[in-house]
Design a protein around this motif. Structure first.
Motif, short mmCIF file in Angstrom:
data_model
loop_
_atom_site.label_atom_id
_atom_site.label_comp_id
_atom_site.label_asym_id
_atom_site.label_seq_id
_atom_site.Cartn_x
_atom_site.Cartn_y
_atom_site.Cartn_z
N LYS A 123 2.86 19.63 6.87
CA LYS A 123 4.21 19.97 6.44
C LYS A 123 5.10 18.74 6.67
O LYS A 123 5.16 18.23 7.78
CB LYS A 123 4.78 21.16 7.24
CG LYS A 123 3.85 22.37 7.30
CD LYS A 123 3.67 23.03 5.95
CE LYS A 123 2.77 24.26 6.06
NZ LYS A 123 2.48 24.88 4.74
N LEU A 124 5.75 18.27 5.63
CA LEU A 124 6.57 17.07 5.73
C LEU A 124 8.04 17.40 5.55
O LEU A 124 8.44 17.93 4.51
CB LEU A 124 6.14 16.05 4.66
CG LEU A 124 4.73 15.46 4.79
CD1 LEU A 124 4.43 14.54 3.62
CD2 LEU A 124 4.57 14.72 6.11
N GLU A 125 8.84 17.07 6.57
CA GLU A 125 10.28 17.19 6.44
C GLU A 125 10.77 16.09 5.50
O GLU A 125 10.09 15.08 5.29
CB GLU A 125 10.94 17.04 7.81
CG GLU A 125 10.57 18.14 8.80
CD GLU A 125 10.98 19.51 8.31
OE1 GLU A 125 12.05 19.61 7.67
OE2 GLU A 125 10.23 20.47 8.54
N PRO A 126 11.97 16.28 4.88
CA PRO A 126 12.45 15.32 3.87
C PRO A 126 12.40 13.86 4.30
O PRO A 126 11.94 13.00 3.54
CB PRO A 126 13.88 15.79 3.60
CG PRO A 126 13.83 17.26 3.86
CD PRO A 126 12.88 17.43 5.01
N LYS A 127 12.87 13.55 5.52
CA LYS A 127 12.88 12.16 5.96
C LYS A 127 11.46 11.63 6.09
O LYS A 127 11.15 10.50 5.66
CB LYS A 127 13.61 12.02 7.30
CG LYS A 127 13.70 10.57 7.78
CD LYS A 127 14.47 10.45 9.09
CE LYS A 127 14.53 9.00 9.56
NZ LYS A 127 15.25 8.84 10.84
N ARG A 128 10.59 12.43 6.66
CA ARG A 128 9.20 12.02 6.82
C ARG A 128 8.52 11.86 5.46
O ARG A 128 7.73 10.92 5.26
CB ARG A 128 8.46 13.06 7.66
CG ARG A 128 7.00 12.74 7.95
CD ARG A 128 6.87 11.48 8.78
NE ARG A 128 5.51 11.29 9.25
CZ ARG A 128 5.04 10.15 9.70
NH1 ARG A 128 5.81 9.08 9.76
NH2 ARG A 128 3.78 10.06 10.12
N ALA A 129 8.84 12.76 4.53
CA ALA A 129 8.27 12.67 3.19
C ALA A 129 8.68 11.37 2.50
O ALA A 129 7.88 10.72 1.84
CB ALA A 129 8.70 13.87 2.36
N GLU A 130 9.94 10.99 2.68
CA GLU A 130 10.43 9.74 2.09
C GLU A 130 9.70 8.54 2.68
O GLU A 130 9.31 7.61 1.97
CB GLU A 130 11.94 9.62 2.32
CG GLU A 130 12.57 8.42 1.66
CD GLU A 130 14.08 8.38 1.86
OE1 GLU A 130 14.66 7.28 1.72
OE2 GLU A 130 14.67 9.44 2.16
N GLU A 131 9.51 8.55 4.00
CA GLU A 131 8.81 7.44 4.66
C GLU A 131 7.36 7.36 4.18
O GLU A 131 6.85 6.27 3.92
CB GLU A 131 8.85 7.65 6.18
CG GLU A 131 10.23 7.51 6.79
CD GLU A 131 10.25 7.91 8.26
OE1 GLU A 131 9.23 8.46 8.74
OE2 GLU A 131 11.28 7.67 8.92
N ARG A 132 6.71 8.51 4.07
CA ARG A 132 5.33 8.51 3.64
C ARG A 132 5.20 8.05 2.20
O ARG A 132 4.27 7.33 1.84
CB ARG A 132 4.72 9.91 3.79
CG ARG A 132 4.69 10.45 5.22
CD ARG A 132 3.98 9.53 6.17
NE ARG A 132 2.57 9.40 5.88
CZ ARG A 132 1.75 8.54 6.48
NH1 ARG A 132 2.23 7.71 7.39
NH2 ARG A 132 0.47 8.50 6.17
N THR A 133 6.14 8.47 1.35
CA THR A 133 6.09 8.05 -0.05
C THR A 133 6.22 6.55 -0.18
O THR A 133 5.56 5.92 -1.01
CB THR A 133 7.19 8.76 -0.86
OG1 THR A 133 7.04 10.18 -0.73
CG2 THR A 133 7.09 8.41 -2.35
N SER A 134 7.08 5.95 0.64
CA SER A 134 7.22 4.50 0.63
C SER A 134 5.91 3.83 1.02
O SER A 134 5.48 2.85 0.39
CB SER A 134 8.34 4.08 1.60
OG SER A 134 8.45 2.68 1.66
N ALA B 252 4.80 10.25 -6.66
CA ALA B 252 5.95 11.13 -6.58
C ALA B 252 6.21 11.57 -5.15
O ALA B 252 5.29 11.59 -4.32
CB ALA B 252 5.74 12.36 -7.47
N THR B 253 7.44 11.90 -4.86
CA THR B 253 7.78 12.47 -3.56
C THR B 253 7.10 13.84 -3.43
O THR B 253 7.05 14.60 -4.41
CB THR B 253 9.30 12.63 -3.43
OG1 THR B 253 9.92 11.37 -3.62
CG2 THR B 253 9.68 13.18 -2.07
N PRO B 254 6.55 14.18 -2.27
CA PRO B 254 5.90 15.48 -2.11
C PRO B 254 6.81 16.63 -2.56
O PRO B 254 8.01 16.63 -2.30
CB PRO B 254 5.62 15.55 -0.60
CG PRO B 254 5.46 14.12 -0.20
CD PRO B 254 6.44 13.36 -1.04
#
Length: 244
Positions: A114-125, A147-149
């Protein structure tokens, strides 16, 4: 010849300035000096013979030659249920080598991650850098989009109109992936949904079918989620070469 990824405008300039990470990579990883030749690709299908023109403490200037443009690829998108650990990174790296043009990490009913928005952004980068590096190494001039999750059905609905949507379904035995891929026709955009470790819930498969998805199979073996993605891409890459 060494290669460097650098986004470029259209039309491309005669000279490009590299700063920050790209300057560091060129000088300290590739270890190039003034006068050295390289290839610069822009991630959108263009590659340029280039040469290091000038090096300063802050900027490297690189001159660009004539563009060599790769033919457009069939759109092949992977909607990958978020897996545990670093499995997605493997799918991104090897999937880029196998011709995927877009990756959509998706949250599903059985996703453990489960990825919170900030974590999802970091992972996408981070994931974006992985596909850029994979494209550089395998000599692709285009870079797949990451794409962002997003929730599975949101990602499916976001696909380009006319995309043929296929879903790997462990309960499907009649329609092989290859048959469905051939039926889509040469050049038609295709997207493939792959569940996480626990597979897709039946409600998710039904909802995808309501959107027009077709269940397909890779055969009798039950494959790990990361293996299924790469096996499917290998099948589609081979068939795409056959179809021309």
């Amino acid at each position: 010849m060494v290669r460097l990824f650098a986004p470029l405008p259209e039309p491309a300039p005669a000279e490009v300035e590299l700063t920050g990470e790209r300057r560091h990579y060129l000088l300290h990883v590739l270890r190039l000096e003034e006068g050295d030749a390289l290839e610069v690709f822009d991630g959108k299908g263009r590659a340029f013979e280039a040469r290091v023109a000038h090096v300063t403490p802050d900027v490297v200037r690189v001159t660009l030659g004539t563009a060599r443009v790769a033919p457009p690829r069939r759109e092949v998108s992977i909607l990958q249920g978020l897996p545990k650990g670093d499995k997605l990174e493997l799918v991104l790296q090897k999937g880029t080598e196998l011709g995927a043009t877009a990756f959509h990490p998706v949250a599903t009913a059985r996703s453990v991650v489960k990825l919170e928005p900030k974590r999802a952004e970091e992972r996408t980068s981070r994931w974006t850098k992985i596909v850029e590096e994979a494209a550089r190494q395998c000599r692709r001039n285009d870079v797949p989009r990451v794409a962002t999750p997003a929730p599975l059905l949101d990602a499916a609905r976001s696909l380009t109109a006319g995309t043929v949507l296929l879903v790997l379904d462990e309960e499907e035995s009649a329609v092989p992936l290859g048959e469905a891929f051939r039926a889509a026709g040469a050049g038609t955009a295709v997207a493939l949904v792959i569940g996480p470790e626990g597979g897709l819930a039946r409600e998710e498969v039904d909802a995808l079918m309501a959107l027009g998805a077709r269940p397909v199979t890779l055969g009798k073996r039950i494959l790990r989620t990361e293996t299924a993605a790469l096996a499917a891409l290998a099948v589609m890459m081979h068939l795409d070469d056959e179809l021309g």
